[in-house]
Design a protein around this motif. Structure first.
Motif, PDB file in Angstrom:
ATOM      1  N   ILE A 103       3.447 -51.594 175.806  1.00 23.19           N
ATOM      2  CA  ILE A 103       3.479 -53.025 175.493  1.00 23.19           C
ATOM      3  C   ILE A 103       3.040 -53.247 174.045  1.00 23.19           C
ATOM      4  N   ILE A 104       1.961 -52.563 173.661  1.00 22.08           N
ATOM      5  CA  ILE A 104       1.447 -52.782 172.312  1.00 22.08           C
ATOM      6  C   ILE A 104       2.513 -52.399 171.286  1.00 22.08           C
ATOM      7  N   ILE A 105       3.092 -51.214 171.472  1.00 21.52           N
ATOM      8  CA  ILE A 105       3.990 -50.707 170.434  1.00 21.52           C
ATOM      9  C   ILE A 105       5.356 -51.363 170.539  1.00 21.52           C
ATOM     10  N   TYR A 106       5.934 -51.335 171.732  1.00 24.42           N
ATOM     11  CA  TYR A 106       7.306 -51.825 171.850  1.00 24.42           C
ATOM     12  C   TYR A 106       7.369 -53.337 171.732  1.00 24.42           C
ATOM     13  N   VAL A 107       6.608 -53.982 172.622  1.00 27.12           N
ATOM     14  CA  VAL A 107       6.719 -55.441 172.672  1.00 27.12           C
ATOM     15  C   VAL A 107       6.013 -56.059 171.474  1.00 27.12           C
ATOM     16  N   GLY A 108       4.833 -55.511 171.145  1.00 26.96           N
ATOM     17  CA  GLY A 108       4.047 -56.154 170.108  1.00 26.96           C
ATOM     18  C   GLY A 108       4.490 -55.829 168.711  1.00 26.96           C
ATOM     19  N   ALA A 109       5.169 -54.701 168.526  1.00 28.58           N
ATOM     20  CA  ALA A 109       5.516 -54.314 167.158  1.00 28.58           C
ATOM     21  C   ALA A 109       7.018 -54.164 166.955  1.00 28.58           C
ATOM     22  N   ILE A 110       7.637 -53.287 167.719  1.00 31.34           N
ATOM     23  CA  ILE A 110       9.037 -52.963 167.434  1.00 31.34           C
ATOM     24  C   ILE A 110       9.925 -54.171 167.647  1.00 31.34           C
ATOM     25  N   MET A 111       9.667 -54.892 168.737  1.00 33.29           N
ATOM     26  CA  MET A 111      10.522 -56.037 169.026  1.00 33.29           C
ATOM     27  C   MET A 111      10.331 -57.138 167.986  1.00 33.29           C
ATOM     28  N   VAL A 112       9.097 -57.267 167.487  1.00 34.31           N
ATOM     29  CA  VAL A 112       8.866 -58.267 166.443  1.00 34.31           C
ATOM     30  C   VAL A 112       9.622 -57.877 165.178  1.00 34.31           C
TER      31      VAL A 112
END
Lengths: 100, 640, 184, 372
Positions: free
Chosen positions: C57-66
């Motif tokens: 969640i931190i990496i994918y949702v919080g960073a990559i998707m942003v």
């Protein structure tokens, strides 16, 4: 408890949806998103299998997959930006300089 | 016994070094440097040869020096060493090649003094010398073949030295191609020998090794000897492959001297002698050698009588003299052949260099019709050339007499009176045509173009000194082979005896009557020449008119070139143009190549339509591949 | 993970995944994808891979998707029109994807259920994951960090505007345009 | 089973109510704080039927703010601009608020409460990986403001949204590093355990609070937290002199209220996190599970029942939290706004390297001292 096979089936379904997205969408960035979806479907299968085998190495692989996906996203989006700046489009149908 | 002697390597390496110098440093170093280095390296090679000879003499009779550089070819049991061998025969050849070669090099410094391309010239000259040295020093057939090919290549390069003239270039090619025919025979000969020896389990191509395998060689000796002799006829300009030599006269005159005297044409004789053990195993082949030699000698001499180009006369004379050498070898008198080779090297080199001096003075004029009366203005040339003429005619005590005498005596003694008779007549013809040349050139009224006649004089010292040295050799060179009973009689034969097959015992009893004939015939020839061209200048014309047919035959060199053209060259050209070029090359090979290209091109044109450039098409195909793999596993796992 | 919870998450996953490929506006696609990834993170947690789920969640949702979101905004991507051309490819693509799904399901069904192995006490904890990463997979971990660095440099180099060249023409990025198109 | 559910629901409700009320109160505190610093009286008009003033009491501003403001806002027109993405425009405020609120689920507001034989952890959700959960949920919080800005179909809003998400991503790094340093120090990602490990005192007087072990992390978390909640001096996403009101320019009424609530909830959240990680959470100095153990040669001891201890802990926790809330309000009304490049420079070139250094040093010290 949910049988682990269910997770794998779900993973397969998500993967197929990602494949369909890559094949059907014309926007390069949406294709890219579909690829991310496929990656995550595979990740899910990894975690499910790891769980099945009772060892955490599946998670380690997913960890690396996430890391590589981050690198891939950075570079891929950089390429998309560069392409868009030069061609003013992200339509995969129009991005075919390499055709015969 | 064989002794290791490393300086042997220097003998070919020194001229090769000269090649490198002239090739890469020649232009930069300047004419002066090349003029010193090019003759210098040959001179040094001569010095090393003398050193080697001194070492050789210190060995017991039959000894040899040897230097194996490295193992060159290793293929199963068959292996060839890059090895040099220095025995009595090699010693003589080496000394002749380097000695006469050095003199010719020195002479060339003067002769090529005005040519722009001196560096290239001396590159070729040194390479020529080096190749010949490899040929004579070779320890085995394969290394010999290297030198053999080397001299062929260099003769091509040098004959076509002034390559801007299409005819010269053509003549160069002719020499090369004719030589190739002979080389093919030589190669086949080598293969035959290797085959013969290998059948007996012996894997060697060294001369020393082969000479002990008489039993194995015997069944194939005739074939091998004839094939090798074919090679010899190519290199040594014997019937039927002599046609290149007269045309080779278009090269610079020192080249002619080098080809005719020191290198190249003697290679065949040397090779036959070196492989004497093989030829003696095949009497039929030896007879062929003798007959070819005698016929060539006579045949070439008759042509020489009517030639008007000074160098062509000398060229045919060379063919004729090589014929003598072959005759000597053919009747088993190998040492006599080599003896004649040596003396011939002296006087033929001298003849050519003198002719070169004249041509040089007359700005390239080679027609004797526009010479004459040069005796006064070019005394040194006159005297030296006269010496050489006497030598080649066989007037005692000049060098040619002893060697020619030995050959003819051996011929007679070996039971070939016909060949002997041909030889004797040829000797007379030789004296005739050579004095015809002398008289037309040096005596009588000057027919030189006035513009050139004004400033005629002898060549500079750098050219005359070699002439004088060679003249001295032409006089005294034959004395090493004095007949038995005189002073150190037969020293030459004795020196060579351990290497070459000793001549028959008959040689020991020469008939004195024969000797008288041998002295008388050349004198008759000389006298005839004097009568025809000095006393009664109209006589030759009258004779030529009376014997129109014969004269025409001779002037056209028996129509051999025309015959070759009609029988070999034209059909070959036709085959080349219509069968090979248009048929094989055009239809088959070009068809294959172009067809391949066209197929790929058209196929590519069609296939490239799959390259839509659309990434989704590729992805779809990729997916189809994945589906295929999945289907396979499904089949493997589920169905079964 | 109880079956009902799995069903809940599975439905969300499939629906949001379908949203990724069926939505016409890239931002909506992206939100659907973010939801799908969040959901997959939840499934990880449900599978006991707690730390990994949160990392996802931190990496994918919080960073990559942003990051995706930024790019979409940067390029001012608009709603796609309905594609009428290339119907053939679409049909074939759909069929091929369906075939792939059928194959995978056939294989999985054939494989049948398998008993789960007993889990270690701290399965899925950050500690166990870290132990594996920093002990067994240390080299791979370091290599991955080098990869990330290289990707960062590469991304900056790729997306950088080259000064002095006219390779970059600003996309028509104005809200006014959108307003006009919306009004018209 | 059922009672567990009930207890869980009660806990969740209590925490939620506490948070919402504290959050609501923040509005009043902010107004009063601003007035204090600007040397004016501030909000003093609200009264329930004039009751307070008539009775000569203080004007009950806090109570009124909690009630009057929501009523006012939720009755205003809910305006959606033309060309806006209606669904996302409505969804965005809740996407912003939801992650902040659910973060409180893992916050321990006290140790344990014993009722009969039952032990109740004073924490809505007892999650072992709570610290990771906090980070993950905070990461998701970006979407609310980003989409709110985008969906408004307004260029100021879009710019505000972009600024907000860029800023939040940037400062999330520093925040994560600060929290990681604490996690490494205590060797656990369980917040309750972290709180428990901060109990007791050193030298008889110094509480074993995280601030002593991780002062750098505290500063990092404070600064990054303020930036994360997009408040002055980091309020560029809504800088009214540049972007009107940033990402919520086009919001009004209830949705605007939700965005405001998010804002204050984030203030509370930051304070809660600071309290948890650096100021002992619910720890009261010298208070142990059985009562006060005062230091000193006599070793005075005041026994307390469990419920009293729990209440004291809860009170302590909220007092500390409120202190940091007020600190943030003071900061807001004291400091000027940064420039955008200064903001990014501080985040990437200042806090990030500092956080990395702090983490590395912490790791070395932990390995050297503890050798786990």
């Amino acid at each position: 408890m949910t049988p682990l096979n269910y997770f794998v089936v779900l993973s397969a379904v998500l993967f197929v949806i990602g494949v369909a997205g890559v094949l059907l969408r014309r926007n390069v960035i949406v294709m890219f998103m579909s690829i991310e979806l496929m990656l995550n479907a595979v990740n899910l299968a990894f975690v499910a299998f790891g769980r099945q085998l009772g060892n955490a190495e599946g998670q380690v692989i997913v960890f690396f997959a996430i890391t590589v996906a981050a690198a891939e996203a950075a570079v891929g989006l950089g390429i998309i930006i560069a392409v868009f700046r030069n061609r003013m489009t992200l339509n995969a149908d129009e991005l075919k300089l390499l055709r015969w | 016994m064989t002794q290791q002697f490393w300086p042997l390597g220097l003998i070919p390496l020194l001229p090769l070094g000269g090649v490198l110098f002239a090739l890469f440093g020649g232009r930069r170093g300047g004419r002066r440097a090349v003029n010193v280095v090019a003759p210098g390296v040959v001179g040094l090679a001569f010095a090393v040869s003398v050193w080697s000879l001194a070492r050789l003499v210190s060995l017991p009779a039959g000894g040899a020096l040897r230097f194996a550089a490295w193992r060159w070819i290793a293929a199963g049991p068959f292996h060839v060493e890059m090895a040099l061998r220095f025995d009595a025969l090699t010693a003589i050849m080496c000394l002749v090649v380097t000695g006469v070669g050095a003199l010719i090099h020195v002479y060339s410094v003067g002769y090529m003094g005005h040519d722009e391309d001196y560096a290239r010239f001396f590159t070729y000259m040194n390479l020529f010398t080096a190749s010949m040295l490899i040929l004579v020093l070779a320890d085995n057939l394969v290394v010999m073949f290297v030198g053999w090919e080397g001299v062929g290549l260099c003769s091509y390069l040098l004959i076509a030295f002034w390559y801007t003239n299409p005819e010269y270039a053509y003549n160069g090619r002719k020499a090369f191609i004719v030589n190739r025919v002979g080389d093919a025979g030589f190669l086949l000969g080598i293969f035959t020998i290797v085959y013969a020896l290998a059948r007996g389990g012996v894997w060697t191509v060294t001369f020393a090794g082969m000479s002990h395998q008489a039993a194995l060689l015997q069944p194939y000796a005739t074939a091998a000897a004839l094939l090798l002799f074919l090679g010899a006829t190519g290199k040594s300009a014997q019937i039927p492959l002599y046609v290149w030599l007269p045309d080779a006269m278009v090269g610079p005159t020192p080249v002619s001297a080098l080809i005719h005297a020191a290198t190249m044409v003697t290679a065949g004789v040397y090779m036959v002698t070196r492989l004497g053990f093989l030829f003696t195993l095949a009497p039929a082949a030896l007879t062929v050698v003798a007959v070819v030699g005698a016929v060539t000698a006579f045949f070439a001499a008759t042509i020489a009588m009517v030639q008007t180009d000074i160098k062509r006369v000398l060229a045919y004379s060379t063919i004729s003299q090589i014929g003598y050498m072959m005759l000597g070898a053919g009747v088993g008198a190998f040492s006599a052949g080599i003896f004649h080779l040596m003396t011939h090297a002296f006087f033929k080199a001298l003849l050519f260099l003198c002719a070169g001096a004249i041509i040089h003075e007359l700005d390239g004029e080679q027609e004797m019709g526009r010479m004459g009366g040069l005796r006064g203005s070019m005394p040194i040339t006159w005297l030296t050339m006269l010496t050489a003429a006497l030598a080649i005619s066989g007037i005692p005590p000049f060098a040619g007499y002893f060697s020619k005498d030995q050959i003819l005596e051996a011929t007679f003694a070996s039971g070939h009176p016909t060949l002997w008779l041909i030889g004797v007549i040829t000797a007379g013809l030789t004296a005739f045509y050579i004095f015809r040349l002398i008289i037309l050139t040096f005596y009588g009224e000057s027919r030189v173009e006035p513009s050139k006649a004004a400033h005629l004089h002898d060549a500079p010292a750098v050219m005359t000194v070699p002439l004088i040295v060679l003249a001295l050799l032409s006089v005294g060179g034959g004395w090493v082979g004095l007949p038995r009973g005189f002073l150190w009689g037969e020293a030459f034969n004795r020196f060579l005896a351990p290497v070459v097959i000793p001549p028959g015992a008959e040689l020991a009893t020469p008939g004195s009557g024969l000797a008288l004939v041998m002295i008388a015939i050349p004198i008759v020839g000389v006298a005839a020449a004097v009568v025809c061209y000095a006393q009664m200048p109209g006589l030759p014309v009258l004779v030529a008119y009376k014997a129109r047919l014969l004269d025409s035959l001779l002037r056209h060199k028996y129509y051999v070139d025309e015959l070759y053209n009609a029988v070999i060259a034209r059909p070959l050209f036709w085959v080349a143009a219509y069968v090979l070029h248009r048929g094989v090359d055009g239809a088959v090979i070009d068809g294959l190549v172009n067809g391949t290209g066209l197929t790929l091109l058209e196929g590519g044109e069609e296939l490239r339509r799959t390259e839509s450039g659309n990434v989704q098409h590729y992805a779809l195909l990729y997916l189809c591949g994945a589906l295929g793999i999945g289907a396979y596993y499904l089949y493997r796992v589920v169905i079964r | 993970m109880p079956l009902w919870l799995f069903a809940f998450f599975a439905i969300i996953a499939v629906v949001s995944a379908l949203g990724v490929i069926l939505q016409r506006h890239p931002v909506h696609c992206l939100l659907a994808l973010a939801l799908a990834l969040l959901d997959i993170g939840a499934l990880f947690i449900g599978l006991g891979a707690e730390a990994l789920g949160f990392l996802q969640i931190i990496i994918y949702v919080g960073a990559i998707m942003v990051l995706f979101l930024f790019v979409i905004w940067l390029l001012n991507l608009q709603r796609e029109g309905l594609a009428t051309e290339r119907i053939g490819l679409k049909v074939i693509g759909t069929l091929a994807a369906a075939a792939l799904g059928a194959e995978l399901c056939a294989l999985l069904v054939h494989a049948g259920p398998a008993p789960a192995a007993p889990l270690p006490v701290d399965y899925g904890s950050l500690r166990s994951l870290a132990r594996l990463l920093f002990a067994n997979y240390l080299v791979a971990f370091e290599v991955t960090s080098a990869l990330l660095l290289a990707a960062m440099v590469g991304a900056i180099g790729l997306a950088r505007r080259i000064p002095g060249t006219n390779a970059v023409a600003a996309p028509p990025s104005d809200v006014a345009d959108r307003l006009r198109s919306a009004a018209g | 089973m059922a009672i567990e559910l009930v207890i869980g629901a009660v806990k969740a409700l209590v925490v939620l109510l506490l948070v919402l009320n504290v959050t609501g109160s923040m509005l009043w505190f902010e107004r009063k704080g601003a007035a204090l610093i600007q040397d004016r009286i501030g909000a003093n008009r609200a009264a329930i039927f004039g009751v307070g003033r008539r009775m000569g009491l203080p004007n009950l501003g806090l109570i009124n703010t909690l009630i009057a403001d929501p009523i006012k806002l939720f009755t205003k027109e809910d305006f959606v601009p033309a060309g806006a993405d209606r669904v996302l425009h409505s969804l965005a405020p809740f996407l912003a608020l939801f992650p902040v609120l659910v973060t409180f689920a893992v916050v321990p507001i006290g140790d344990v409460l014993r009722i009969g034989s039952r032990t109740i952890t004073l924490q809505a959700a007892n999650l072992p990986a709570a610290a990771l959960y906090v980070l993950a949920v905070l990461g998701v919080g970006v979407y609310g403001v980003a989409l709110g800005g985008w969906a408004s179909n307004n260029r100021w809003a879009l710019l505000g949204g972009i600024r907000a998400s860029a800023q939040m991503i940037s400062y999330e790094m520093a925040m994560g590093l600060a929290i990681l340093a604490v996690v490494v120090t205590y060797g656990t990602v369980d917040l309750q355990t972290i709180c428990r490990m901060q109990g007791g005192v050193w030298f008889g007087w110094l509480p074993r609070w995280g601030i002593v072990l991780q002062p750098v992390s505290f500063i990092l978390l404070l600064v990054a937290g303020i930036a994360e909640s997009k408040r002055v001096p980091f309020d560029l996403p809504e800088g009214e002199s540049e972007l009107v009101a940033g990402y919520f320019t086009e919001y009004s009424g209830g949705k605007q209220a939700v965005f405001m609530m998010t804002d204050f909830a984030e203030v509370v959240l930051v304070s809660v996190l600071i309290t948890l990680f650096f100021f002992g959470g619910w720890q009261v100095p010298w208070l142990y599970a059985d009562g006060f153990h005062f230091p000193g040669p006599h070793g005075a001891f005041l026994a307390l029942p469990n419920y009293a201890v729990a209440i004291l802990q809860i009170i302590a926790f909220w007092v500390k939290t409120l202190f940091f809330c007020l600190l943030q309000i003071l900061v807001r009304w004291t400091l000027p706004r940064l420039r955008y490049d200064q903001l990014m420079g501080l985040g990437w070139k200042g806090l990030l390297p500092l956080g990395l250094l702090n983490l590395v040093v912490t790791a070395f010290v932990v390995v050297a001292v503890g050798g786990r």
